[in-house]
Design an enzyme around this catalytic site. Structure first.
Site, PDB file in Angstrom:
ATOM      1  N   ALA A  58      60.623  54.095  -4.802  1.00 51.34           N
ATOM      2  CA  ALA A  58      60.197  53.402  -3.493  1.00 51.34           C
ATOM      3  C   ALA A  58      60.536  53.668  -2.336  1.00 51.34           C
ATOM      4  CB  ALA A  58      60.222  51.877  -3.740  1.00 51.34           C
ATOM      5  N   GLY A  77      61.168  53.849  -8.380  1.00 44.47           N
ATOM      6  CA  GLY A  77      59.843  53.705  -8.514  1.00 44.47           C
ATOM      7  C   GLY A  77      58.946  54.833  -9.527  1.00 44.47           C
ATOM      8  N   GLU A  85      59.568  54.103 -12.959  1.00 46.63           N
ATOM      9  CA  GLU A  85      59.252  53.058 -13.400  1.00 46.63           C
ATOM     10  C   GLU A  85      57.712  53.307 -13.459  1.00 46.63           C
ATOM     11  OE1 GLU A  85      61.599  49.170 -11.233  1.00 46.63           O
ATOM     12  OE2 GLU A  85      60.791  50.801  -9.971  1.00 46.63           O
ATOM     13  N   GLU A 130      68.706  51.930  -8.292  1.00 47.79           N
ATOM     14  CA  GLU A 130      68.607  51.032  -7.493  1.00 47.79           C
ATOM     15  C   GLU A 130      69.687  50.098  -7.000  1.00 47.79           C
ATOM     16  OE1 GLU A 130      66.263  51.836  -9.679  1.00 47.79           O
ATOM     17  OE2 GLU A 130      64.404  51.088  -9.072  1.00 47.79           O
TER      18      GLU A 130
HETATM   19  N1  COA Z   1      62.437  56.656   0.041  1.00 49.47           N
HETATM   20  C1  COA Z   1      62.262  57.124   1.528  1.00 49.47           C
HETATM   21  N2  COA Z   1      62.436  58.513   1.605  1.00 49.47           N
HETATM   22  C2  COA Z   1      63.188  59.299   0.950  1.00 49.47           C
HETATM   23  C3  COA Z   1      63.141  58.624  -0.425  1.00 49.47           C
HETATM   24  C4  COA Z   1      62.956  57.336  -0.738  1.00 49.47           C
HETATM   25  N3  COA Z   1      63.091  56.842  -2.154  1.00 49.47           N
HETATM   26  N4  COA Z   1      63.906  59.975  -1.155  1.00 49.47           N
HETATM   27  C5  COA Z   1      63.692  60.716  -0.455  1.00 49.47           C
HETATM   28  N5  COA Z   1      63.375  60.586   0.737  1.00 49.47           N
HETATM   29  C6  COA Z   1      63.358  61.488   2.134  1.00 49.47           C
HETATM   30  C7  COA Z   1      64.876  61.550   2.470  1.00 49.47           C
HETATM   31  O1  COA Z   1      65.200  60.599   3.426  1.00 49.47           O
HETATM   32  C8  COA Z   1      64.565  62.742   3.356  1.00 49.47           C
HETATM   33  O2  COA Z   1      63.932  62.469   4.637  1.00 49.47           O
HETATM   34  P1  COA Z   1      64.440  63.401   5.754  1.00 49.47           P
HETATM   35  O3  COA Z   1      64.156  64.732   5.747  1.00 49.47           O
HETATM   36  O4  COA Z   1      63.666  62.523   7.014  1.00 49.47           O
HETATM   37  O5  COA Z   1      65.947  62.992   6.061  1.00 49.47           O
HETATM   38  C9  COA Z   1      63.549  63.550   2.400  1.00 49.47           C
HETATM   39  O6  COA Z   1      63.217  62.682   1.726  1.00 49.47           O
HETATM   40  C10 COA Z   1      64.134  64.657   1.526  1.00 49.47           C
HETATM   41  O7  COA Z   1      65.228  64.265   0.835  1.00 49.47           O
HETATM   42  P2  COA Z   1      66.601  64.503   0.848  1.00 49.47           P
HETATM   43  O8  COA Z   1      67.640  63.282   0.669  1.00 49.47           O
HETATM   44  O9  COA Z   1      66.871  65.229   1.970  1.00 49.47           O
HETATM   45  O10 COA Z   1      66.592  65.573  -0.552  1.00 49.47           O
HETATM   46  P3  COA Z   1      67.803  65.995  -1.418  1.00 49.47           P
HETATM   47  O11 COA Z   1      67.337  67.218  -2.301  1.00 49.47           O
HETATM   48  O12 COA Z   1      69.052  66.255  -0.594  1.00 49.47           O
HETATM   49  O13 COA Z   1      68.021  64.621  -2.320  1.00 49.47           O
HETATM   50  C11 COA Z   1      67.331  62.831  -3.846  1.00 49.47           C
HETATM   51  C12 COA Z   1      67.089  64.158  -3.204  1.00 49.47           C
HETATM   52  C13 COA Z   1      66.212  62.569  -4.499  1.00 49.47           C
HETATM   53  C14 COA Z   1      68.668  62.901  -4.694  1.00 49.47           C
HETATM   54  C15 COA Z   1      67.735  61.821  -2.682  1.00 49.47           C
HETATM   55  O14 COA Z   1      66.681  61.943  -1.641  1.00 49.47           O
HETATM   56  C16 COA Z   1      67.767  60.590  -2.871  1.00 49.47           C
HETATM   57  O15 COA Z   1      68.730  59.972  -3.351  1.00 49.47           O
HETATM   58  N6  COA Z   1      66.772  59.835  -2.899  1.00 49.47           N
HETATM   59  C17 COA Z   1      66.604  58.352  -2.975  1.00 49.47           C
HETATM   60  C18 COA Z   1      66.520  58.160  -4.665  1.00 49.47           C
HETATM   61  C19 COA Z   1      66.580  56.449  -4.844  1.00 49.47           C
HETATM   62  O16 COA Z   1      67.370  55.964  -4.512  1.00 49.47           O
HETATM   63  N7  COA Z   1      65.310  55.968  -5.379  1.00 49.47           N
HETATM   64  C20 COA Z   1      65.255  54.652  -5.640  1.00 49.47           C
HETATM   65  C21 COA Z   1      64.497  53.997  -4.400  1.00 49.47           C
HETATM   66  S1  COA Z   1      64.396  52.053  -4.725  1.00 49.47           S
END
Ligand code: COA
Length: 259
Positions: free
Chosen positions: A65, A110, A113, A133
């Site tokens: 999400a 999400g 999910e 989460e």
């Molecule tokens: N919501 C909003 N933005 C998100 C996102 C999310 N769930 N997941 C990634 N993004 C965004 C990042 O903020 C980043 O934006 P920016 O370029 O403006 O900084 C962009 O997507 C790329 O993500 P980044 O973190 O730089 O890529 P990465 O390859 O280093 O890491 C992940 C990838 C998936 C490991 C990491 O993005 C992450 O942990 N995301 C959240 C996962 C999460 O907790 N999901 C559950 C949400 S309830």
């Protein structure tokens, strides 16, 4: 209708829904959730479509999400957001169409999910799945605590939910979260191949089978078995039952019409 956050394509009875917000790894904001829901409802009414494939653009299926959208939500807004997400996943789950999730990278929160509401999950080797989460100080809001426990069992679900540990595609397959793992560059063609196979079957029966399994797991066995008997018997009023059995006896391929 025109979509902003997803790409909807149709080919040979197969609908492809691609989430298209690669800059944020296809994070689900309200608009994207609304568009996916609308697309599923649109496909539901399209007689030519027999099966759907859900995937993401770029290096993620869905990274969760949208954390930016959620960060300042009030409890009431969070409730509405969770209901919006649940409604999308219930729409997929209740759809007459079998849904194949083609998991092309991150499927977190999400994302995980969403794939759990689909009927068949194919993951590319580099996919990463999980419910992280807890690391954000929240618990899952789109069915993660419920569908995960039903799919992989309570113990494994609690381990993943409580630690926020993500799992590789191979581990996801070993715990029953993924049907099959393929090389990343074979993901699309594998999903299309399986979708094509399902599209060639009787769509009355693909609908019946999906509904029976989904309804059956949440009710007692005797009631579920009665439901099976009623679907089975009503099959004998369809063209496809007559055609399927006639074709077998005549040693030829059946020509199913979906009625
Ligand atoms: N919501 C909003 N933005 C998100 C996102 C999310 N769930 N997941 C990634 N993004 C965004 C990042 O903020 C980043 O934006 P920016 O370029 O403006 O900084 C962009 O997507 C790329 O993500 P980044 O973190 O730089 O890529 P990465 O390859 O280093 O890491 C992940 C990838 C998936 C490991 C990491 O993005 C992450 O942990 N995301 C959240 C996962 C999460 O907790 N999901 C559950 C949400 S309830």
């Amino acid at each position: 209708m025109a979509y902003k956050n997803i790409i909807l394509e149709k080919k040979d009875g197969i609908a492809f829904i691609k989430i298209n917000r690669p800059k944020v790894l296809n994070a689900l904001n309200g608009g994207t959730i609304g568009e996916i829901t609308k697309a599923v409802l649109e496909l539901e009414k399209d007689d030519k479509i027999k099966v759907a494939v859900l995937t993401g653009e770029g290096k993620a299926f869905i990274a969760g999400a949208d954390i930016s959208a959620m960060s300042n939500m009030t409890p009431l807004e969070a409730k509405e957001f969770a209901e919006h997400g649940h409604n999308m996943l219930n729409t997929i789950e209740k759809s007459r169409l079998p849904f194949i999730a083609a998991v092309n990278g991150y499927a977190l929160g999400g994302g995980c999910e969403t794939l759990m509401a689909c009927d068949i999950v194919i993951a590319g080797k580099s996919a990463l799945l999980g419910q992280p989460e807890i690391n954000l100080g929240i618990s899952p809001g789109f069915g993660g605590t419920q569908r995960l426990a039903r799919l992989v069992g309570r113990m494994k679900a609690k381990e993943l939910l409580l630690t926020g540990r993500n799992v590789s595609a191979e581990e996801a397959q070993s715990i029953g979260l993924v049907n099959m793992v393929v090389d990343d560059d074979k993901l699309t063609e594998t999903a299309e191949k399986i979708a094509g196979k399902i599209a060639s079957k009787s769509s009355v029966q693909t609908n019946f089978i999906k509904a029976l399994v989904n309804k059956g797991v949440d009710i007692d066995l005797a009631t579920a078995n009665s439901l099976e008997i009623s679907y089975f018997s009503s099959s004998f009023s369809t063209h496809d039952q007559k055609e399927g059995m006639k074709a077998f006896l005549e040693k030829r391929k059946p020509d199913f019409k979906g009625n």
